[in-house]
Design a protein around this motif. Structure first.
Motif, PDB file in Angstrom:
ATOM      1  N   PHE A 189     -55.697  38.014   3.985  1.00  0.00           N
ATOM      2  CA  PHE A 189     -56.377  38.781   2.937  1.00  0.00           C
ATOM      3  C   PHE A 189     -55.551  39.973   2.449  1.00  0.00           C
ATOM      4  O   PHE A 189     -55.659  40.379   1.296  1.00  0.00           O
ATOM      5  CB  PHE A 189     -57.724  39.300   3.450  1.00  0.00           C
ATOM      6  CG  PHE A 189     -58.643  38.218   3.933  1.00  0.00           C
ATOM      7  CD1 PHE A 189     -59.200  37.313   3.039  1.00  0.00           C
ATOM      8  CD2 PHE A 189     -58.957  38.100   5.269  1.00  0.00           C
ATOM      9  CE1 PHE A 189     -60.045  36.307   3.483  1.00  0.00           C
ATOM     10  CE2 PHE A 189     -59.806  37.100   5.719  1.00  0.00           C
ATOM     11  CZ  PHE A 189     -60.352  36.201   4.827  1.00  0.00           C
ATOM     12  N   LEU A 190     -54.715  40.540   3.343  1.00  0.00           N
ATOM     13  CA  LEU A 190     -53.991  41.755   2.989  1.00  0.00           C
ATOM     14  C   LEU A 190     -52.547  41.509   2.579  1.00  0.00           C
ATOM     15  O   LEU A 190     -51.921  42.361   1.953  1.00  0.00           O
ATOM     16  CB  LEU A 190     -54.011  42.732   4.178  1.00  0.00           C
ATOM     17  CG  LEU A 190     -55.359  43.385   4.501  1.00  0.00           C
ATOM     18  CD1 LEU A 190     -55.224  44.247   5.752  1.00  0.00           C
ATOM     19  CD2 LEU A 190     -55.843  44.230   3.341  1.00  0.00           C
ATOM     20  N   GLY A 191     -51.998  40.379   2.986  1.00  0.00           N
ATOM     21  CA  GLY A 191     -50.585  40.131   2.714  1.00  0.00           C
ATOM     22  C   GLY A 191     -49.669  40.817   3.689  1.00  0.00           C
ATOM     23  O   GLY A 191     -48.446  40.814   3.506  1.00  0.00           O
ATOM     24  N   SER A 192     -50.215  41.425   4.756  1.00  0.00           N
ATOM     25  CA  SER A 192     -49.404  42.039   5.807  1.00  0.00           C
ATOM     26  C   SER A 192     -50.101  41.790   7.136  1.00  0.00           C
ATOM     27  O   SER A 192     -51.331  41.733   7.205  1.00  0.00           O
ATOM     28  CB  SER A 192     -49.245  43.553   5.576  1.00  0.00           C
ATOM     29  OG  SER A 192     -50.506  44.187   5.551  1.00  0.00           O
ATOM     30  N   ARG A 210     -63.179  31.093   1.070  1.00  0.00           N
ATOM     31  CA  ARG A 210     -62.835  31.843   2.279  1.00  0.00           C
ATOM     32  C   ARG A 210     -63.322  31.098   3.520  1.00  0.00           C
ATOM     33  O   ARG A 210     -62.640  31.058   4.549  1.00  0.00           O
ATOM     34  CB  ARG A 210     -63.449  33.240   2.203  1.00  0.00           C
ATOM     35  CG  ARG A 210     -63.031  34.178   3.335  1.00  0.00           C
ATOM     36  CD  ARG A 210     -63.475  35.597   3.039  1.00  0.00           C
ATOM     37  NE  ARG A 210     -62.894  36.075   1.807  1.00  0.00           N
ATOM     38  CZ  ARG A 210     -63.596  36.477   0.744  1.00  0.00           C
ATOM     39  NH1 ARG A 210     -64.909  36.450   0.777  1.00  0.00           N
ATOM     40  NH2 ARG A 210     -62.995  36.888  -0.354  1.00  0.00           N
ATOM     41  N   LEU A 211     -64.516  30.523   3.442  1.00  0.00           N
ATOM     42  CA  LEU A 211     -65.065  29.800   4.585  1.00  0.00           C
ATOM     43  C   LEU A 211     -64.323  28.491   4.844  1.00  0.00           C
ATOM     44  O   LEU A 211     -64.381  27.953   5.944  1.00  0.00           O
ATOM     45  CB  LEU A 211     -66.552  29.510   4.355  1.00  0.00           C
ATOM     46  CG  LEU A 211     -67.475  30.738   4.320  1.00  0.00           C
ATOM     47  CD1 LEU A 211     -68.885  30.319   3.938  1.00  0.00           C
ATOM     48  CD2 LEU A 211     -67.474  31.455   5.667  1.00  0.00           C
ATOM     49  N   ALA A 226     -62.940  39.737   9.066  1.00  0.00           N
ATOM     50  CA  ALA A 226     -61.608  39.850   8.463  1.00  0.00           C
ATOM     51  C   ALA A 226     -61.715  40.269   7.009  1.00  0.00           C
ATOM     52  O   ALA A 226     -60.947  41.123   6.534  1.00  0.00           O
ATOM     53  CB  ALA A 226     -60.876  38.511   8.583  1.00  0.00           C
ATOM     54  N   ARG A 227     -62.664  39.695   6.291  1.00  0.00           N
ATOM     55  CA  ARG A 227     -62.873  40.085   4.887  1.00  0.00           C
ATOM     56  C   ARG A 227     -63.347  41.531   4.803  1.00  0.00           C
ATOM     57  O   ARG A 227     -62.889  42.318   3.961  1.00  0.00           O
ATOM     58  CB  ARG A 227     -63.890  39.122   4.252  1.00  0.00           C
ATOM     59  CG  ARG A 227     -63.945  39.164   2.726  1.00  0.00           C
ATOM     60  CD  ARG A 227     -64.919  40.198   2.202  1.00  0.00           C
ATOM     61  NE  ARG A 227     -66.193  40.098   2.869  1.00  0.00           N
ATOM     62  CZ  ARG A 227     -66.995  41.151   3.056  1.00  0.00           C
ATOM     63  NH1 ARG A 227     -66.641  42.354   2.639  1.00  0.00           N
ATOM     64  NH2 ARG A 227     -68.150  41.006   3.664  1.00  0.00           N
ATOM     65  N   ALA A 270     -60.423  43.890   5.360  1.00  0.00           N
ATOM     66  CA  ALA A 270     -59.550  43.911   4.189  1.00  0.00           C
ATOM     67  C   ALA A 270     -60.166  44.728   3.062  1.00  0.00           C
ATOM     68  O   ALA A 270     -59.457  45.411   2.311  1.00  0.00           O
ATOM     69  CB  ALA A 270     -59.285  42.483   3.724  1.00  0.00           C
ATOM     70  N   THR A 271     -61.493  44.698   2.952  1.00  0.00           N
ATOM     71  CA  THR A 271     -62.181  45.447   1.896  1.00  0.00           C
ATOM     72  C   THR A 271     -62.201  46.944   2.179  1.00  0.00           C
ATOM     73  O   THR A 271     -62.024  47.760   1.271  1.00  0.00           O
ATOM     74  CB  THR A 271     -63.635  44.936   1.755  1.00  0.00           C
ATOM     75  OG1 THR A 271     -63.625  43.540   1.472  1.00  0.00           O
ATOM     76  CG2 THR A 271     -64.369  45.676   0.646  1.00  0.00           C
ATOM     77  N   HIS A 272     -62.391  47.337   3.429  1.00  0.00           N
ATOM     78  CA  HIS A 272     -62.659  48.745   3.778  1.00  0.00           C
ATOM     79  C   HIS A 272     -61.548  49.391   4.608  1.00  0.00           C
ATOM     80  O   HIS A 272     -61.768  50.454   5.191  1.00  0.00           O
ATOM     81  CB  HIS A 272     -63.973  48.832   4.555  1.00  0.00           C
ATOM     82  CG  HIS A 272     -65.165  48.333   3.800  1.00  0.00           C
ATOM     83  ND1 HIS A 272     -65.778  49.055   2.800  1.00  0.00           N
ATOM     84  CD2 HIS A 272     -65.842  47.164   3.890  1.00  0.00           C
ATOM     85  CE1 HIS A 272     -66.793  48.367   2.307  1.00  0.00           C
ATOM     86  NE2 HIS A 272     -66.855  47.211   2.950  1.00  0.00           N
TER      87      HIS A 272
END
Length: 430
Positions: A328-331, A51-52, A103-104, A107-109
């Motif tokens: 991360f989300l694809g959108s 990711r980094l 950003a991560r 995407a997680t929450h």
């Protein structure tokens, strides 16, 4: 003679008085951001190495500290060296900024967050910099971000909240330089640079204040000399217009210094942004600077940077990065952020001494019963004072000078005859 014991290069210790002053400044920033409707979050200091190094962090990816995987042996190291894939030795790395972790986090929450999420992050980050004045390997960033707002309201709120924080800190004479990546792309297209080269060209333009127009042209002339020459002519034309940090944020001023055909929608958007920001504190000025790049590869629209005459480098910056969270989300999810460079700002402001008015040093005799000493201390703490116990020494003057330097404003002697806090005779220090 023993060698000096110091922190790792580019990292610092802070004595109590320095730490207290820094926390005061951070508190001012937190309260200002919170008053503008932002909520503080926290993310881990490490993220997945992939990711980094996903291409979103620009040159900062090269400065990331990597964490070796557990269980490695000599064969693993040799194989990685032979293959040239050193990153395969690591699965985690220290964060080099707070935007990639945000950003991560989002995407997680996402399901637990509001449609428009306003985040505060105030935390240390790490980069393998070459240490020098104002540039460290561990430093604090103060970020605010808005995720889910596609309109200019996001930029307006970010700039307004950041300007308010600088004003609350007492920092004046700030210039917020503004540009748009679409305008930069238009300049590169006008110069006929191949689109595949745009990232490298932007990196060179970002060095303009350090290497000058001739240096930028020299860097770019090896491949595409004609394009580099055209860009050099534009930069020379722009140079006198950038003396005060740029030009006014109006369509007339902006189009008056740019070649024909540069994105007019982006120019109009910047003028609209200026109209919405006409109530900034008097110590903050907005200017358009077409050479402003911001080195991060994830910016997609408006970008901004804070300049101050007391600093040779920017003291903050940010912009719109609509494409990052979609990785991360694809959108696609719109996003924008602004970061205060705390280490540079804290060196420019006058900070009050911490808490001296309500701080008391109790200088006690050795034969005072512990239960009575602690009872007196507890009474003072309950009344709202900060209290430190100090055993009386022969050199009383040195003791009092030390506690005053530590931020205490008063002292009192505690003797076997002291019965309670009411029987103390408080004396001012200094």
């Amino acid at each position: 003679m023993a060698s000096p014991i110091t922190p790792p290069r580019g990292m610092r210790d802070f004595l109590p008085a320095d730490k207290a002053r820094r926390e005061h400044a951070l508190g001012v920033i937190r309260r200002s951001f919170s008053a503008h409707g932002f909520d503080e979050i926290e993310t881990p200091v490490v993220e997945d190495i992939a990711r980094l190094h996903s291409g979103l962090g620009g040159d900062n990816e090269k400065l990331a500290f990597s964490v070796l995987r557990r269980g490695l042996d000599g064969d693993d190291l040799a194989a990685a060296i032979d293959s040239g894939d050193i990153l395969s030795l690591s699965d985690l790395g220290l964060r080099f900024d707070l935007t990639v972790p945000l950003a991560r986090f989002y995407a997680t929450h996402r399901a637990e967050l509001p449609p428009v999420f306003r985040a505060i992050q105030i935390a240390p980050v790490w980069r393998a910099e070459r240490p020098q004045k104002g540039r460290y390997r561990q430093f604090v960033q103060c970020d605010i971000d808005i995720i889910g707002e596609a309109s200019q309201l996001a930029e307006v709120e970010l700039i307004t909240a950041t300007a308010a924080a600088l004003d609350a800190l007492g920092l004046t004479d700030c210039t917020i330089r503004i540009n748009d990546r679409r305008i930069l792309n238009g300049l590169l297209e006008y110069c006929k640079f191949e689109e595949s080269r745009w990232p490298q060209v932007l990196i060179s333009i970002d060095k303009l204040d350090k290497i000058g127009t001739a240096g930028v042209v020299a860097e770019l002339s090896a491949d595409g000399a004609d394009s580099a020459a055209v860009l050099g002519g534009i930069l020379e034309h722009l140079e006198p217009h950038l003396a005060d940090g740029g030009v006014a944020l109006t369509v007339e001023a902006i189009t008056g210094i740019l070649p024909d055909g540069v994105d007019t929608d982006a120019v109009a958007a910047l003028e609209g942004l200026a109209h919405s920001l006409d109530t900034l504190p008097p110590g903050v000025t907005l200017r358009f600077d077409p050479t402003l790049v911001r080195g991060m590869g994830y910016y997609t629209g408006t970008i901004f940077e804070i300049a101050h005459p007391g600093s040779g480098s920017s003291v903050g910056g940010g912009g719109r990065y609509d494409g990052m969270i979609g990785r991360f989300l694809g959108s696609e999810v719109p996003a924008a952020g602004f970061s205060i460079g705390f280490e540079r700002v804290v060196d420019l402001i006058e900070l009050p001494e911490s808490g001296a008015a309500g701080s008391v040093a109790l200088v006690y005799d050795q034969d005072v019963p512990l239960d009575r000493l602690l009872s007196v201390k507890s009474e003072l703490i309950a009344s709202g004072s900060r209290v430190r116990l100090e055993k009386r020494t022969k050199n009383l003057k040195a003791l009092l000078e030390r506690v005053e330097a530590d931020g205490f404003g008063a002292f009192a002697f505690v003797t076997p005859q002291t019965t309670d806090a009411g029987s103390l005779e408080l004396k001012p220090l200094g």
